[in-house]
Design a protein around this motif. Structure first.
Motif, PDB file in Angstrom:
ATOM      1  N   ALA A   8       0.830  -1.199   0.000  1.00 59.95           N
ATOM      2  CA  ALA A   8       0.000   0.000   0.000  1.00 59.95           C
ATOM      3  C   ALA A   8       0.870   1.257   0.000  1.00 59.95           C
ATOM      4  CB  ALA A   8      -0.932  -0.007   1.205  1.00 59.95           C
ATOM      5  N   PHE A   9       1.930   1.230   0.800  1.00 58.06           N
ATOM      6  CA  PHE A   9       2.828   2.387   0.844  1.00 58.06           C
ATOM      7  C   PHE A   9       3.482   2.617  -0.508  1.00 58.06           C
ATOM      8  CE2 PHE A   9       7.072   4.192   1.294  1.00 58.06           C
ATOM      9  CZ  PHE A   9       6.806   5.354   2.003  1.00 58.06           C
ATOM     10  N   LEU A  10       3.960   1.542  -1.128  1.00 61.65           N
ATOM     11  CA  LEU A  10       4.665   1.689  -2.396  1.00 61.65           C
ATOM     12  C   LEU A  10       3.732   2.201  -3.483  1.00 61.65           C
ATOM     13  CD1 LEU A  10       7.506   1.320  -3.479  1.00 61.65           C
ATOM     14  CD2 LEU A  10       6.923  -1.042  -4.057  1.00 61.65           C
ATOM     15  N   ASP A  11       2.495   1.708  -3.502  1.00 62.71           N
ATOM     16  CA  ASP A  11       1.521   2.204  -4.488  1.00 62.71           C
ATOM     17  C   ASP A  11       1.299   3.701  -4.308  1.00 62.71           C
ATOM     18  OD1 ASP A  11       1.233  -0.290  -5.600  1.00 62.71           O
ATOM     19  OD2 ASP A  11      -0.628  -0.773  -4.542  1.00 62.71           O
ATOM     20  N   PHE A  12       1.134   4.114  -3.051  1.00 64.68           N
ATOM     21  CA  PHE A  12       0.920   5.537  -2.763  1.00 64.68           C
ATOM     22  C   PHE A  12       2.153   6.356  -3.135  1.00 64.68           C
ATOM     23  CE2 PHE A  12       0.994   9.331  -0.202  1.00 64.68           C
ATOM     24  CZ  PHE A  12      -0.322   9.754  -0.160  1.00 64.68           C
ATOM     25  N   ALA A  13       3.326   5.874  -2.720  1.00 59.98           N
ATOM     26  CA  ALA A  13       4.557   6.635  -2.923  1.00 59.98           C
ATOM     27  C   ALA A  13       4.884   6.800  -4.395  1.00 59.98           C
ATOM     28  CB  ALA A  13       5.710   5.956  -2.197  1.00 59.98           C
ATOM     29  N   HIS A  14       4.651   5.761  -5.191  1.00 62.83           N
ATOM     30  CA  HIS A  14       4.940   5.842  -6.623  1.00 62.83           C
ATOM     31  C   HIS A  14       4.094   6.929  -7.299  1.00 62.83           C
ATOM     32  CE1 HIS A  14       7.966   2.946  -7.580  1.00 62.83           C
ATOM     33  NE2 HIS A  14       7.318   1.921  -7.090  1.00 62.83           N
ATOM     34  N   ALA A  15       2.926   7.187  -6.747  1.00 65.60           N
ATOM     35  CA  ALA A  15       2.032   8.185  -7.346  1.00 65.60           C
ATOM     36  C   ALA A  15       2.237   9.590  -6.779  1.00 65.60           C
ATOM     37  CB  ALA A  15       0.581   7.757  -7.140  1.00 65.60           C
ATOM     38  N   THR A  16       3.217   9.743  -5.896  1.00 71.66           N
ATOM     39  CA  THR A  16       3.437  11.022  -5.220  1.00 71.66           C
ATOM     40  C   THR A  16       4.441  11.874  -5.978  1.00 71.66           C
ATOM     41  OG1 THR A  16       2.981   9.985  -3.087  1.00 71.66           O
ATOM     42  CG2 THR A  16       4.133  12.089  -3.054  1.00 71.66           C
ATOM     43  N   ALA A  17       4.082  13.087  -6.278  1.00 73.59           N
ATOM     44  CA  ALA A  17       4.965  13.998  -7.007  1.00 73.59           C
ATOM     45  C   ALA A  17       6.004  14.608  -6.063  1.00 73.59           C
ATOM     46  CB  ALA A  17       4.150  15.107  -7.657  1.00 73.59           C
ATOM     47  N   PRO A  18       7.183  14.966  -6.582  1.00 72.19           N
ATOM     48  CA  PRO A  18       8.218  15.595  -5.751  1.00 72.19           C
ATOM     49  C   PRO A  18       7.968  17.092  -5.571  1.00 72.19           C
ATOM     50  CG  PRO A  18       9.034  15.306  -7.965  1.00 72.19           C
ATOM     51  CD  PRO A  18       7.659  14.686  -7.944  1.00 72.19           C
ATOM     52  N   ASP A  19       6.780  17.417  -5.048  1.00 73.49           N
ATOM     53  CA  ASP A  19       6.381  18.817  -4.899  1.00 73.49           C
ATOM     54  C   ASP A  19       6.016  19.162  -3.459  1.00 73.49           C
ATOM     55  OD1 ASP A  19       4.021  17.400  -4.643  1.00 73.49           O
ATOM     56  OD2 ASP A  19       2.949  18.474  -6.234  1.00 73.49           O
ATOM     57  N   PHE A  20       6.482  18.335  -2.510  1.00 74.79           N
ATOM     58  CA  PHE A  20       6.160  18.573  -1.109  1.00 74.79           C
ATOM     59  C   PHE A  20       6.937  19.751  -0.547  1.00 74.79           C
ATOM     60  CE2 PHE A  20       6.707  17.617   3.485  1.00 74.79           C
ATOM     61  CZ  PHE A  20       5.370  17.518   3.856  1.00 74.79           C
ATOM     62  N   GLY A  21       8.157  19.902  -1.013  1.00 76.72           N
ATOM     63  CA  GLY A  21       9.017  20.980  -0.541  1.00 76.72           C
ATOM     64  C   GLY A  21      10.421  20.787  -1.055  1.00 76.72           C
ATOM     65  N   PRO A  22      11.351  21.643  -0.638  1.00 75.56           N
ATOM     66  CA  PRO A  22      12.746  21.495  -1.074  1.00 75.56           C
ATOM     67  C   PRO A  22      13.302  20.128  -0.667  1.00 75.56           C
ATOM     68  CG  PRO A  22      12.402  23.617  -0.004  1.00 75.56           C
ATOM     69  CD  PRO A  22      11.169  22.808   0.246  1.00 75.56           C
ATOM     70  N   ASP A 153      11.950  11.678   3.075  1.00 77.78           N
ATOM     71  CA  ASP A 153      12.102  12.163   1.704  1.00 77.78           C
ATOM     72  C   ASP A 153      11.369  13.494   1.658  1.00 77.78           C
ATOM     73  OD1 ASP A 153      11.681  12.795  -0.998  1.00 77.78           O
ATOM     74  OD2 ASP A 153      11.567  10.703  -1.609  1.00 77.78           O
ATOM     75  N   ARG A 154      12.109  14.575   1.756  1.00 80.14           N
ATOM     76  CA  ARG A 154      11.496  15.898   1.856  1.00 80.14           C
ATOM     77  C   ARG A 154      10.868  16.344   0.541  1.00 80.14           C
ATOM     78  NH1 ARG A 154      11.498  18.364   7.168  1.00 80.14           N
ATOM     79  NH2 ARG A 154      13.188  17.367   8.319  1.00 80.14           N
ATOM     80  N   ALA A 155      11.341  15.829  -0.579  1.00 81.90           N
ATOM     81  CA  ALA A 155      10.781  16.235  -1.870  1.00 81.90           C
ATOM     82  C   ALA A 155       9.354  15.722  -2.034  1.00 81.90           C
ATOM     83  CB  ALA A 155      11.652  15.726  -3.012  1.00 81.90           C
ATOM     84  N   ARG A 156       9.093  14.508  -1.515  1.00 81.78           N
ATOM     85  CA  ARG A 156       7.775  13.900  -1.705  1.00 81.78           C
ATOM     86  C   ARG A 156       6.955  13.800  -0.430  1.00 81.78           C
ATOM     87  NH1 ARG A 156       9.128   8.876  -5.775  1.00 81.78           N
ATOM     88  NH2 ARG A 156      11.094   8.793  -4.620  1.00 81.78           N
ATOM     89  N   GLY A 157       7.524  14.184   0.683  1.00 80.42           N
ATOM     90  CA  GLY A 157       6.778  14.131   1.943  1.00 80.42           C
ATOM     91  C   GLY A 157       6.558  12.717   2.442  1.00 80.42           C
ATOM     92  N   LEU A 158       7.571  11.865   2.286  1.00 77.45           N
ATOM     93  CA  LEU A 158       7.469  10.466   2.688  1.00 77.45           C
ATOM     94  C   LEU A 158       8.388  10.198   3.879  1.00 77.45           C
ATOM     95  CD1 LEU A 158       7.683   8.810  -0.852  1.00 77.45           C
ATOM     96  CD2 LEU A 158       5.613   9.425   0.432  1.00 77.45           C
ATOM     97  N   GLY A 159       7.908   9.410   4.825  1.00 79.32           N
ATOM     98  CA  GLY A 159       8.702   9.053   5.986  1.00 79.32           C
ATOM     99  C   GLY A 159       8.952   7.564   6.066  1.00 79.32           C
ATOM    100  N   PHE A 160      10.087   7.218   6.668  1.00 73.95           N
ATOM    101  CA  PHE A 160      10.467   5.825   6.889  1.00 73.95           C
ATOM    102  C   PHE A 160      10.842   5.697   8.358  1.00 73.95           C
ATOM    103  CE2 PHE A 160      11.383   7.109   2.589  1.00 73.95           C
ATOM    104  CZ  PHE A 160      10.756   6.132   1.831  1.00 73.95           C
ATOM    105  N   ALA A 161       9.951   5.096   9.146  1.00 75.53           N
ATOM    106  CA  ALA A 161      10.104   5.068  10.596  1.00 75.53           C
ATOM    107  C   ALA A 161      10.485   3.667  11.051  1.00 75.53           C
ATOM    108  CB  ALA A 161       8.818   5.511  11.288  1.00 75.53           C
ATOM    109  N   GLY A 162      11.719   3.527  11.506  1.00 76.43           N
ATOM    110  CA  GLY A 162      12.181   2.254  12.054  1.00 76.43           C
ATOM    111  C   GLY A 162      11.878   2.199  13.537  1.00 76.43           C
TER     112      GLY A 162
END
Length: 303
Positions: A8-22, A153-162
């Motif tokens: 589910a995360f990968l499907d969402f992330a693949h569709a996310t544009a790099p427009d979240f921020g710098p 990932d600041r460009a796409r607004g994605l987090g990876f929480a271990g």
């Protein structure tokens, strides 16, 4: 979205544009290693820390100053004074993090590190000088050690929480919400790992350094590798042990890691970084690495 479901995360992330921020920070902040010494509480769950006899405060201070000098060639880099009562404070990215117009104060697991969150000078810098709104997570009960536990990932607004003793699921959700992320993938770190940023680095939103042995679930490794292909580098156990995963990009054209990590890189890893458009830049930090962290751990980012 915040989920353990890699599909589910990968499907969402693949569709996310790099427009979240710098994709990279506009400035950085450090905290000097004044009083640098073994913190017994932190050593309880940080296998990377050396014995007390290996700590050289003078060498650590000199190397830290050289780190500031080097980073200042790329972006404004401020350094706050350290405090002998907080010997881990040279790793400030665990305690303070920023997003556009706001700063977040994390909840540290160990009392010796919880003291860092009370620093009025750093809070006043963000709140008073930069006029950022404060989100204070330091007094709630769930550990959430910010960009130690959460790679972003600041460009796409994605987090990876271990998840580990330094960050539980509730803490991860609090960080996800505080930083306004679009989606965060939750996964367990391998036994003995304490922070995600030792086993994963996302470089300017377009590449990733991944230490597979640091993840409990191979599916999380596969998802991150698929997301950043063809610029996903799987690091060897030797590269992992040398802190090559504890890297950061502070501009779109370079990746920073310790000189020890740089020397450990295989030729194939160097070539892959070059193919992704990154020049390798290093700083000698062996004295600081005795404290159980490396270059990325020393760098707080200002967005």
């Amino acid at each position: 979205m915040i989920t353990r479901d890699t599909h589910a995360f990968l499907d969402f992330a693949h569709a996310t544009a790099p427009d979240f921020g710098p994709a990279t920070a506009r400035a950085a902040f450090l905290v000097a290693p004044d009083g640098f010494a073994l913190a017994e509480q932190s050593a309880a769950d940080n296998r990377y820390m050396a014995d007390a006899a290996a700590f050289d405060a003078s060498r650590a201070s000199a190397q830290h100053r050289e780190l500031q000098r080097a980073l200042s060639q790329v972006l404004p880099t401020v350094c706050f004074a350290g405090d002998p009562l907080t010997p881990d404070a040279l790793f400030p990215n665990n305690v303070f993090a920023t997003a556009a117009g706001r700063y977040v104060v994390g909840r540290m697991r160990h009392p010796v590190r919880q003291r860092e969150a009370t620093r009025a000078d750093i809070r006043n810098f963000f709140g008073g000088v930069l006029d950022y709104a404060e989100i204070d997570l330091s007094t709630q009960p769930h550990p959430c050690e910010l960009t130690g536990a959460l790679v972003i990932d600041r460009a796409r607004g994605l987090g990876f929480a271990g998840l580990s003793e330094r960050c539980d699921e509730a803490g991860a959700r609090l960080m996800h919400e505080a930083l306004g992320l679009r989606a965060t993938l939750l996964f367990d770190l391998a036994p003995g790992e304490y922070h995600t940023n030792v086993v994963l680095a996302v470089l300017a939103g377009r590449a990733a350094l991944i230490c597979p042995n640091g993840f409990a679930d191979p599916a999380a490794v596969a998802a991150i590798e698929a997301l950043y292909a063809p610029h996903a580098l799987l690091l060897s156990p030797d590269e992992h042990a040398a802190f090559a995963g504890n890297a950061i990009s502070l501009s779109g054209d370079a990746v920073w890691m310790s000189a020890h990590a740089g020397r450990a890189l295989r030729a194939s890893s160097r070539a892959a970084l070059a193919a992704a458009g990154f020049e390798l830049r290093t700083v000698e930090l062996d004295a600081i690495e005795a404290g159980g962290g490396s270059l990325r751990c020393c760098v707080g980012e200002i967005y």
